[in-house]
Design a protein around this motif. Structure first.
Motif, PDB file in Angstrom:
ATOM      1  N   PHE A  60      18.818 110.709 -21.983  1.00 41.86           N
ATOM      2  CA  PHE A  60      17.676 109.871 -22.355  1.00 41.86           C
ATOM      3  C   PHE A  60      16.393 110.225 -21.590  1.00 41.86           C
ATOM      4  CE2 PHE A  60      19.758 107.523 -18.941  1.00 41.86           C
ATOM      5  CZ  PHE A  60      18.693 107.119 -18.144  1.00 41.86           C
ATOM      6  N   ILE A  61      16.495 111.075 -20.589  1.00 42.07           N
ATOM      7  CA  ILE A  61      15.313 111.450 -19.803  1.00 42.07           C
ATOM      8  C   ILE A  61      14.733 112.748 -20.371  1.00 42.07           C
ATOM      9  CG2 ILE A  61      14.470 112.153 -17.523  1.00 42.07           C
ATOM     10  CD1 ILE A  61      16.602 110.321 -16.301  1.00 42.07           C
ATOM     11  N   PRO A  62      13.464 112.704 -20.799  1.00 43.80           N
ATOM     12  CA  PRO A  62      12.838 113.913 -21.353  1.00 43.80           C
ATOM     13  C   PRO A  62      12.342 114.861 -20.249  1.00 43.80           C
ATOM     14  CG  PRO A  62      11.298 112.093 -21.426  1.00 43.80           C
ATOM     15  CD  PRO A  62      12.593 111.545 -20.880  1.00 43.80           C
ATOM     16  N   ALA A  63      11.914 116.024 -20.650  1.00 41.36           N
ATOM     17  CA  ALA A  63      11.293 117.017 -19.757  1.00 41.36           C
ATOM     18  C   ALA A  63      12.183 117.312 -18.547  1.00 41.36           C
ATOM     19  CB  ALA A  63       9.901 116.557 -19.330  1.00 41.36           C
ATOM     20  N   LYS A  64      13.411 117.661 -18.818  1.00 41.85           N
ATOM     21  CA  LYS A  64      14.398 117.848 -17.759  1.00 41.85           C
ATOM     22  C   LYS A  64      13.989 118.909 -16.734  1.00 41.85           C
ATOM     23  CE  LYS A  64      18.303 116.278 -20.539  1.00 41.85           C
ATOM     24  NZ  LYS A  64      17.586 115.118 -20.931  1.00 41.85           N
ATOM     25  N   MET A  65      13.458 120.024 -17.184  1.00 45.19           N
ATOM     26  CA  MET A  65      13.062 121.084 -16.249  1.00 45.19           C
ATOM     27  C   MET A  65      11.961 120.592 -15.309  1.00 45.19           C
ATOM     28  SD  MET A  65      14.004 124.132 -15.369  1.00 45.19           S
ATOM     29  CE  MET A  65      14.792 124.918 -16.755  1.00 45.19           C
ATOM     30  N   PHE A  66      11.036 119.800 -15.826  1.00 47.55           N
ATOM     31  CA  PHE A  66      10.001 119.212 -14.972  1.00 47.55           C
ATOM     32  C   PHE A  66      10.639 118.404 -13.849  1.00 47.55           C
ATOM     33  CE2 PHE A  66       7.812 115.259 -13.894  1.00 47.55           C
ATOM     34  CZ  PHE A  66       6.690 115.760 -13.264  1.00 47.55           C
ATOM     35  N   TRP A  67      11.621 117.560 -14.192  1.00 48.18           N
ATOM     36  CA  TRP A  67      12.246 116.691 -13.201  1.00 48.18           C
ATOM     37  C   TRP A  67      13.056 117.470 -12.171  1.00 48.18           C
ATOM     38  CZ3 TRP A  67      10.058 112.420 -12.383  1.00 48.18           C
ATOM     39  CH2 TRP A  67       9.429 111.744 -13.430  1.00 48.18           C
ATOM     40  N   VAL A  68      13.661 118.566 -12.607  1.00 48.38           N
ATOM     41  CA  VAL A  68      14.393 119.408 -11.651  1.00 48.38           C
ATOM     42  C   VAL A  68      13.415 119.990 -10.632  1.00 48.38           C
ATOM     43  CG1 VAL A  68      15.691 121.564 -11.390  1.00 48.38           C
ATOM     44  CG2 VAL A  68      16.309 119.937 -13.189  1.00 48.38           C
ATOM     45  N   TYR A  69      12.330 120.558 -11.113  1.00 47.28           N
ATOM     46  CA  TYR A  69      11.331 121.129 -10.192  1.00 47.28           C
ATOM     47  C   TYR A  69      10.667 120.041  -9.341  1.00 47.28           C
ATOM     48  CZ  TYR A  69      11.637 125.625 -12.629  1.00 47.28           C
ATOM     49  OH  TYR A  69      12.070 126.811 -13.145  1.00 47.28           O
ATOM     50  N   PHE A  70      10.342 118.926  -9.961  1.00 45.57           N
ATOM     51  CA  PHE A  70       9.686 117.834  -9.248  1.00 45.57           C
ATOM     52  C   PHE A  70      10.570 117.307  -8.119  1.00 45.57           C
ATOM     53  CE2 PHE A  70       8.680 113.252  -8.795  1.00 45.57           C
ATOM     54  CZ  PHE A  70       7.369 113.376  -8.366  1.00 45.57           C
ATOM     55  N   THR A  71      11.850 117.065  -8.414  1.00 44.01           N
ATOM     56  CA  THR A  71      12.739 116.558  -7.375  1.00 44.01           C
ATOM     57  C   THR A  71      12.986 117.606  -6.288  1.00 44.01           C
ATOM     58  OG1 THR A  71      14.678 117.075  -8.735  1.00 44.01           O
ATOM     59  CG2 THR A  71      13.855 114.793  -8.792  1.00 44.01           C
ATOM     60  N   GLY A  72      12.982 118.875  -6.670  1.00 43.20           N
ATOM     61  CA  GLY A  72      13.081 119.930  -5.658  1.00 43.20           C
ATOM     62  C   GLY A  72      11.888 119.898  -4.725  1.00 43.20           C
ATOM     63  N   PHE A  73      10.711 119.741  -5.297  1.00 45.19           N
ATOM     64  CA  PHE A  73       9.489 119.638  -4.492  1.00 45.19           C
ATOM     65  C   PHE A  73       9.533 118.396  -3.599  1.00 45.19           C
ATOM     66  CE2 PHE A  73       5.242 117.787  -3.999  1.00 45.19           C
ATOM     67  CZ  PHE A  73       4.634 118.785  -3.253  1.00 45.19           C
TER      68      PHE A  73
END
Length: 152
Positions: A60-73
């Motif tokens: 249900f969460i969109p833009a998965k790659m964004f969230w992976v990079y964001f949480t890594g940051f």
């Protein structure tokens, strides 16, 4: 639990280093350095294993790659924040909230048998969640509280 060796080894080495070079055991510094190295390591893993980590994120969460990079940051920034005394307590508090929030992705990952290293569905499943991830989350939360808030 293998990841926790990074936390514990860094802590022990830093503790020994502070005893040798400063003449005293510096638990505050050593505990925060241990968590900082651990969380930086996992943060950089978001950039190396991004495809596998996108599979962990609930559908249900969109833009998965964004969230992976964001949480890594976020994890890398938290590693830095733990080493800055003036923002350590805030960083530790936010890190505890972060650990609780990302646990949803860990549950999802276990349900789907995700292997983040291979970016497929050959992972260990729910046994990993019960035997390793839940205990690790508890250790990380208590560690962040103890060294980042309580001792600070």
């Amino acid at each position: 639990m293998k990841l926790l060796t990074i936390l514990f080894i860094t802590f022990i080495l830093a503790l020994l280093g502070t005893k040798i070079f400063q003449g005293d055991w510096n638990f505050l510094f050593s505990g925060n350095l241990g968590m900082a190295v651990f969380i930086a390591f996992t943060g950089f893993a978001h950039f190396k294993f991004q495809k596998g980590m996108t599979l962990m994120i609930p559908d249900f969460i969109p833009a998965k790659m964004f969230w992976v990079y964001f949480t890594g940051f976020i994890e890398i920034a938290a590693a830095v924040g733990l080493m800055i005394p003036s923002i350590r307590e805030l960083t530790a508090t936010l890190l505890i909230v972060f650990f609780i929030l990302i646990f949803v992705a860990n549950i999802n990952s276990s349900k789907k048998n995700i292997n983040i290293f291979k970016a497929d569905y050959t992972g260990p499943g729910m046994s990993y969640l019960y035997k390793e991830r839940i205990p690790m989350q508890i250790i990380l939360i208590v560690w962040a509280w103890f060294f980042g808030i309580y001792l600070n």
